[in-house]
Scaffold this motif. Sequence first.
Motif, PDB file in Angstrom:
ATOM      1  N   HIS A  59     -11.530  -1.948   7.603  1.00 45.54           N
ATOM      2  CA  HIS A  59     -11.077  -0.877   8.495  1.00 45.54           C
ATOM      3  C   HIS A  59     -12.157   0.201   8.646  1.00 45.54           C
ATOM      4  CE1 HIS A  59      -8.373   2.222  10.189  1.00 45.54           C
ATOM      5  NE2 HIS A  59      -9.015   3.054   9.362  1.00 45.54           N
ATOM      6  N   HIS A  60     -12.725   0.653   7.521  1.00 43.31           N
ATOM      7  CA  HIS A  60     -13.739   1.708   7.577  1.00 43.31           C
ATOM      8  C   HIS A  60     -15.012   1.209   8.240  1.00 43.31           C
ATOM      9  CE1 HIS A  60     -11.283   4.447   5.322  1.00 43.31           C
ATOM     10  NE2 HIS A  60     -11.233   3.659   4.254  1.00 43.31           N
ATOM     11  N   THR A  69      -9.811   4.261  -1.289  1.00 43.11           N
ATOM     12  CA  THR A  69     -10.240   3.768   0.023  1.00 43.11           C
ATOM     13  C   THR A  69      -9.146   3.748   1.070  1.00 43.11           C
ATOM     14  OG1 THR A  69      -9.814   1.481  -0.702  1.00 43.11           O
ATOM     15  CG2 THR A  69     -12.061   2.335  -0.985  1.00 43.11           C
ATOM     16  N   ILE A  70      -7.945   4.190   0.728  1.00 38.85           N
ATOM     17  CA  ILE A  70      -6.852   4.183   1.703  1.00 38.85           C
ATOM     18  C   ILE A  70      -7.258   5.022   2.917  1.00 38.85           C
ATOM     19  CG2 ILE A  70      -4.494   4.945   2.170  1.00 38.85           C
ATOM     20  CD1 ILE A  70      -3.764   4.281  -0.681  1.00 38.85           C
ATOM     21  N   PRO A  71      -7.174   4.458   4.133  1.00 38.70           N
ATOM     22  CA  PRO A  71      -7.526   5.212   5.338  1.00 38.70           C
ATOM     23  C   PRO A  71      -6.735   6.517   5.426  1.00 38.70           C
ATOM     24  CG  PRO A  71      -7.262   2.899   5.868  1.00 38.70           C
ATOM     25  CD  PRO A  71      -6.803   3.056   4.443  1.00 38.70           C
ATOM     26  N   ASN A  87      -9.131  -2.416   3.498  1.00 31.06           N
ATOM     27  CA  ASN A  87      -9.529  -1.019   3.722  1.00 31.06           C
ATOM     28  C   ASN A  87     -11.011  -0.929   4.087  1.00 31.06           C
ATOM     29  OD1 ASN A  87      -6.947  -0.200   3.084  1.00 31.06           O
ATOM     30  ND2 ASN A  87      -7.446   0.422   0.978  1.00 31.06           N
ATOM     31  N   ALA A 118     -12.268   8.812   1.705  1.00 30.66           N
ATOM     32  CA  ALA A 118     -12.156   7.350   1.782  1.00 30.66           C
ATOM     33  C   ALA A 118     -13.388   6.727   2.409  1.00 30.66           C
ATOM     34  CB  ALA A 118     -10.903   6.972   2.570  1.00 30.66           C
ATOM     35  N   ARG A 140       0.744   3.993  -3.047  1.00 26.66           N
ATOM     36  CA  ARG A 140      -0.092   5.151  -2.698  1.00 26.66           C
ATOM     37  C   ARG A 140       0.296   6.399  -3.500  1.00 26.66           C
ATOM     38  NH1 ARG A 140      -1.734   6.868   3.401  1.00 26.66           N
ATOM     39  NH2 ARG A 140      -3.267   8.480   2.846  1.00 26.66           N
ATOM     40  N   THR A 149       0.833  -1.214   0.000  1.00 31.23           N
ATOM     41  CA  THR A 149       0.000   0.000   0.000  1.00 31.23           C
ATOM     42  C   THR A 149       0.861   1.254   0.000  1.00 31.23           C
ATOM     43  OG1 THR A 149      -1.726  -1.153   1.227  1.00 31.23           O
ATOM     44  CG2 THR A 149      -1.804   1.257   1.224  1.00 31.23           C
TER      45      THR A 149
END
Length: 916
Positions: free
Chosen positions: A909-910, A860-862, A906, A867, A820, A816
Amino acid sequence: MSRRVRRKVARKGKEKVILPSYPEIEEEISGVDRSGLVDWTSLPHDTVIQLLSCLNYRDRASLSSTCKTWRLLGISPCLWSTLDLRAHKCDSTMAASLASRCVNLQKVRFRGAESADAIIHLQARNLREISGDYCRKISDASLSVIVARHEALESLQLGPDFCERISSDAIKAIALCCHKLKKLRLSGIRDVNADAMNALAKHCPNLTDIGFIDCLTIDEMALGNVVSVRFLSVAGTSNMKWGTVSHHWRKLPNLIGLDVSRTDIGSTAVARLLSSSCLKVLCALNCPVLEGDVSFAGSKHKGKVLLALFTDILKDIASLFVDMSKGRNVFLDWRNSKSKDKNLDEIMIWLEWILSHTLLRIAESNQQGLDEFWLKQGASLLLNLMQSSQEDVQERAATGLATFVVIDDENASIDCGRAEAVMRDGGIRLLLNLAKSWREGLQSEAAKAIANLSVNANVAKAVAEEGGITILAGLARSMNRLVAEEAAGGLWNLSVGEEHKGSIAEAGGVKALVDLIFKWSSGGDGVLERAAGALANLAADDKCSTEVAVAGGVHALVMLARNCKFEGVQEQAARALANLAAHGDSNSNNAAVGQEAGALEALVQLTQSPHEGVRQEAAGALWNLSFDDRNREAIAAAGGVEALVALAQSCSNASPGLQERAAGALWGLSVSEVNSIAIGREGGVAPLIALARSEAEDVHETAAGALWNLAFNPGNALRIVEEGGVPALVHLCSSSVSKMARFMAALALAYMFDGRMDEYALVGTSSDSMSKSVSLDGARRMALKHIEAFVLTFSDPQSFAAAAASSAPAALAQVTEGARIQEAGHLRCSGAEIGRFVTMLRNPSSVLKACAAFALLQFTIPGGRHAVHHASLMQNAGAGRVLRAAAAAATAPLEAKIFARIVLRNLEHHHIESSL
């Protein structure tokens, strides 16, 4: 442009009132109960008179009408012995209304031909001194009438602007009417002939001070007949016969001071003049012929003072005094000296005047090769002269400081060495003290100097530390337009520094600047440009942006954008609106600007301005405003699509800034599919492709972003192919320095070749391109090849091998981090766009699968701005099942599998974060 330099040319309620400081008045009222109301009518009469003396003539007359007592005090002769008409327009009607107060008027200063004509209506028969500037339009007839009505005149000064319409006939009229004349200084007369000179010699026996400055020709021999002259200046006058001058003028029996600065005098003439028995001071600054004679030694004339660029000017002036040390504070030492010598006092007063005039002229000319002079002597001289007791000398010295630091007006460029020399010699405090004066002429010129010097960051810091921001904010409230204009210019330049924005707001500067726009909404282009420019800088700060809106800045700036015709004001107003609209995530200004009546229509109209700066800032404002959904549709309804497409079509050779904003505004509008279709229909595809070929990185990003949005629609995608957009996007995808440009170019190509355009092409080609033959297969192969290469640049084999072998979070985190694209976190996608990428994960093309997974990873990367929004859209669309299938597919490329696993992680996580 974010700053500006110039060369020449009370709040109510519980809030603090910031006014200039008048210590003598403060002492008078120090006993007043500050907690209660002040009964102004009970003040001692001398205090009221002192207060009235600190006002300009209009305010003084207005305040005198408040009650009977003050009316009587307001006509006190001591208040009307001098009159400065420069601050406000003064015509014959205004002058007539002042006539009853001007019976004992001794001195008047005016500006412009209209004020000059109004002087006769003052009916001040005992007038002794007249001083005027901006005199280009004053004619012989006007001047002749003025002097005929004021026969007691002792001093007449017109300049430093050229008096182009005044001839020798007017000088003869002066001589015939003003027999008591002692001082005559005129600038820019075309021809001063023998008749005029002889008339002065015959009829003005007390004429001791003559200045024919920057004249085209004068009769040197006839001037030698004015035997009463003690001080003479012909600075800047051309066509002089120096042989005649040195022969005749050296015989003038009373001549003790001669100024030949800025002429072509040579060493021979200088030597002969210095041999005169009575001449004490010869000023020859900036005389190229003299300075070019390296063999000349002016020091051999004992008892004489020669002032030139190659001499130590302050030391030589100090040599006039027997009991004074030869220091650099000679003028200050002379002013403070207890022992007075009338002759020396006259010389020093004359020297202050001619030095201030000449230094200003040299500064205005911006000559090369004078750096050493300005750094070693010029700056110090100007600072000395700023402390003069002569108000016009102080003003010219301040203007000189404002001017000599400027290298380039248009690009707001100053000489840092000169600016810091002023600061080192204590110039900032001196200028701020002048700015606190109650005299508006000094306030204006001091504020101008502070503004120009503040372009230098070190000087700006010193100005702030010395309390300059509070002083300028106070001056910005002045009812004098020139004072307010220069103060706004100072705040404009200071507001460039992020560290000063908050201080300006705390000093009430935001409210003062907004009020300026309403106060001078017509007829004040200079003050409006500076106020709007300062607000534009302040609006770039989130907190200050809110203050600008609260103070009524949105309405004020939209009013300028709609109604003002001056391009400088339009540009700064549009820039300010752009900055106000740039904080959509933190305040409501973006929506507020869009909802202001006529705002969007005005900005759309400004994109058609002939001035590139206006077009650029208007497009930038529309770009920022288009981030708001309602604004986006309202801009389109106001004709924004057509206007911005036309702008993009016309800016192929424009600056990168304009190109970036034109493409950016179309990018913003194209978020809406309706607008996207309209942009394609209006011919927006071709100019965006052209902009994608730009060499500027910022233009790459906005053009790629716009084409990405347009490509979502299959009709637009086909247009892009037909217009040759595939090679342009491929080039961006593979070669741009900007990761974002490469990313969005790859996404645009993915949209174009995920199959939807093929379906559209089978039905029929786009309506405006029937004649174009396109090979979709060849374009597809080219696009997929470069999309694959792009994705692979973010695929480190070692990291991917580790991630494939292990499901440990650390291995996926490493992938990631390598993949990124930081700026991609600012992109916001709709549900339809997210759904398209999810669908693309099922595409037969392994390249498009990898590209879709890579895109969803970025979205969607925190920590990304949107995101959580994107994760929610994906969960609502049931993307988890598709992602798991992609991650487990045996035929899918490794990149697609790993990226799909990261996206799933991801989403988890969300989901956990939202449940907490």
